[in-house]
Design a protein around this motif. Structure first.
Motif, short mmCIF file in Angstrom:
data_model
loop_
_atom_site.label_atom_id
_atom_site.label_comp_id
_atom_site.label_asym_id
_atom_site.label_seq_id
_atom_site.Cartn_x
_atom_site.Cartn_y
_atom_site.Cartn_z
N LYS A 1 -12.34 7.94 -16.38
CA LYS A 1 -10.63 8.49 -15.35
C LYS A 1 -10.38 10.50 -15.38
N ALA A 2 -10.82 10.74 -16.08
CA ALA A 2 -10.50 11.67 -15.85
C ALA A 2 -11.33 12.48 -15.89
N THR A 3 -12.89 12.52 -15.70
CA THR A 3 -13.86 13.33 -15.27
C THR A 3 -13.58 13.08 -13.42
N THR A 4 -13.17 12.42 -13.14
CA THR A 4 -13.63 11.45 -11.96
C THR A 4 -12.31 12.48 -10.64
N ALA A 5 -10.80 12.14 -11.79
CA ALA A 5 -9.64 12.93 -11.37
C ALA A 5 -9.99 14.63 -11.66
N SER A 6 -10.29 14.94 -12.40
CA SER A 6 -10.98 16.29 -12.71
C SER A 6 -11.40 16.95 -10.95
N ARG A 7 -12.76 15.73 -10.90
CA ARG A 7 -13.34 16.94 -9.85
C ARG A 7 -12.96 16.95 -8.60
N PHE A 8 -11.40 16.71 -7.84
CA PHE A 8 -10.54 17.14 -7.40
C PHE A 8 -9.71 18.06 -7.48
N LEU B 1 -9.66 29.98 -10.26
CA LEU B 1 -10.01 29.69 -11.67
C LEU B 1 -11.07 28.99 -12.40
N THR B 2 -12.15 29.81 -13.18
CA THR B 2 -13.72 29.64 -13.87
C THR B 2 -13.37 28.54 -15.16
N ALA B 3 -14.09 28.13 -15.33
CA ALA B 3 -13.59 27.16 -16.92
C ALA B 3 -13.10 28.30 -17.86
N GLU B 4 -13.73 29.36 -18.33
CA GLU B 4 -12.82 30.20 -19.39
C GLU B 4 -11.30 30.47 -18.62
N GLU C 1 -16.76 21.48 -22.33
CA GLU C 1 -15.95 19.86 -21.59
C GLU C 1 -14.79 20.08 -19.79
N ILE C 2 -14.56 21.69 -19.86
CA ILE C 2 -14.22 21.74 -18.16
C ILE C 2 -15.30 21.75 -17.25
N LYS C 3 -16.45 22.75 -17.78
CA LYS C 3 -17.28 22.31 -16.95
C LYS C 3 -17.89 21.60 -16.27
N ASN C 4 -17.93 20.27 -17.14
CA ASN C 4 -18.49 19.03 -17.02
C ASN C 4 -17.80 18.04 -16.03
N GLY C 5 -16.64 18.77 -15.70
CA GLY C 5 -15.39 17.76 -14.79
C GLY C 5 -14.50 17.73 -15.80
N LYS C 6 -14.01 17.68 -16.47
CA LYS C 6 -12.62 17.55 -17.41
C LYS C 6 -11.70 18.81 -17.23
N THR C 7 -10.15 17.97 -16.95
CA THR C 7 -9.30 19.81 -17.14
C THR C 7 -8.68 19.74 -18.68
N PRO C 8 -8.46 20.55 -18.82
CA PRO C 8 -7.94 21.25 -20.15
C PRO C 8 -6.99 20.89 -20.97
#
Length: 393
Positions: free
Chosen positions: A331-338, A345-348, A374-381
């Motif tokens: 669910k987090a991955t799906t939401a973070s894509r949006f 902001l960059t992942a860093e 993990e942020i680069k893979n689509g998750k939120t911090p």
């Protein structure tokens, strides 16, 4: 293959092992041509190794494409009989094992039996330290062994049904929800330390049984008190004294411990035969170890007899905790894509911003690279840090 199948004839099998072997041969007959096509290179000279090798052959080497539809049920029954043989032999080993061997076996099986997750459940029960009547519904179900979708991974970082699920015990859960204080009274008969005496156990049984006889659900004459849910409550309070049962576990445990099988309502059989036998085992008499991790296993040594029972390789993946955790991740991955589409902001930069917030523990700050990946893979911090807290905190 013929040499492997006939090898147990030359082994000194116990009555329980011989019964398993004869049962296995019954199903082997219907699969003999298919089994004979398998090349065998490993020929164990003990029954435990034999069961493991034939079970592996059934799952990995047997060509299922050549099986007829009517051969699938015998194959499943063959695998089930072999699994029973594995459990019986490992329990047989546990009966005579000194503490170092008992502990080593548990450590060897740690990943397969998710021992760390089991210990997290026991830690939760110990730290909660509340009467059942003062717990909320989720806490009470966690103690009594019934999983629901409300047992979120962030709060319950373990499968509450480990050791023994009680989800089928409907009358028990109805009464537990209605009369939790009466279950507290029954459990108060069991001391929090020291060996439990027969008199203390009998006081618990009397109080527990009275709940079912006095507070009926569907039967005017009262309900018959079920053994399995009682052992779950006892084992949660004293994992060093009691093993948690399910009706399905009774038979194989009795065979493995070489005791007479008792039924799902036999409180005397459980105490006198099963607990009595476990108290004769060398590992049970071991003094509390000084090593902290070893002492943790020692304090749960009776309930951890579960680790000597066969489980499938997928056992860990089927944990209710991991299923909910993976669902949350998806669910987090799906939401973070949006959400990522809305930020520049960059992942860093996202990771550093989250790590700069007040109250972030040092062990999480030390995982900056992991968080960035993990942020680069689509998750939120927030999701990554939240999961780290749930798993490692």
């Amino acid at each position: 293959m013929k040499k492997l199948l006939t090898a147990p004839v030359k082994m000194a099998l116990s009555d329980a092992e011989n019964a398993v072997y004869q049962n296995i041969l019954k199903y082997v007959t219907e699969l003999s041509l298919n089994l004979m096509a398998v090349k065998v290179t490993n020929h164990p000279d003990d029954f435990l190794g034999w069961c493991k090798e034939l079970h592996r052959i059934c799952q990995e080497d047997l060509n299922l494409d050549y099986l007829d539809d009517h051969q699938i049920p015998p194959l499943k029954k063959l695998e089930s009989s072999l699994e029973q043989g594995i459990s019986i032999n490992q329990l047989k080993m546990a009966r005579i094992a000194p503490w170092p061997i008992f502990m080593s076996f548990i450590e060897e099986q740690s990943d397969l039996h998710i021992v760390e997750e089991r210990l997290r459940l026991l830690d939760y029960v110990h730290e909660l330290d509340l009467p059942l009547a003062q717990m909320n519904e989720n806490e009470r179900l966690a103690i009594s062994g019934k999983h629901t979708s409300k047992h979120t991974p962030a709060e319950f970082n373990f499968d509450v049904e480990l050791f023994a699920s009680t989800r089928g015990a409907k009358v028990f859960h109805t009464l537990l929800a209605q009369q939790p204080e009466l279950f507290d009274e029954a459990l108060s008969c069991i001391p929090v330390e020291g060996d439990v005496t027969p008199a203390q156990y009998q006081l618990f049984v009397a109080a527990y049984s009275k709940i079912f006889s006095d507070h009926t659900v569907d039967k005017p004459q009262g309900e018959k008190a079920p053994l399995a849910p009682a052992t779950r409550l006892l084992a949660m309070k004293r994992p060093d004294q009691f093993i948690a049962l399910t009706n399905a576990k009774i038979d194989v445990l009795c065979q493995g411990l070489s005791i007479a099988k008792f039924n799902a309502f036999d409180f005397n059989g459980y105490w006198q035969d099963m607990i009595g036998t476990l108290r004769t085992c060398p590992w049970w008499h071991e003094a509390e170890p000084e090593d902290e991790q070893e002492a943790k296993l020692w304090k749960a040594r009776v309930i951890l007899l579960d680790v000597f029972l066969f489980v499938e390789a997928e056992f860990a993946d089927n944990s209710n905790y991991l299923r909910l955790l993976n669902k949350s991740l998806n669910k987090a991955t799906t939401a973070s894509r949006f959400s990522r589409a809305k930020t520049k902001l960059t992942a860093e930069e996202l990771a550093d911003k989250a790590l700069a917030e007040e109250g972030i523990p040092e062990y999480i700050k030390g995982k900056r690279a992991t968080i960035i990946n993990e942020i680069k893979n689509g998750k939120t911090p927030e999701q990554v840090i939240g999961l780290m807290r749930a798993i490692f905190g």
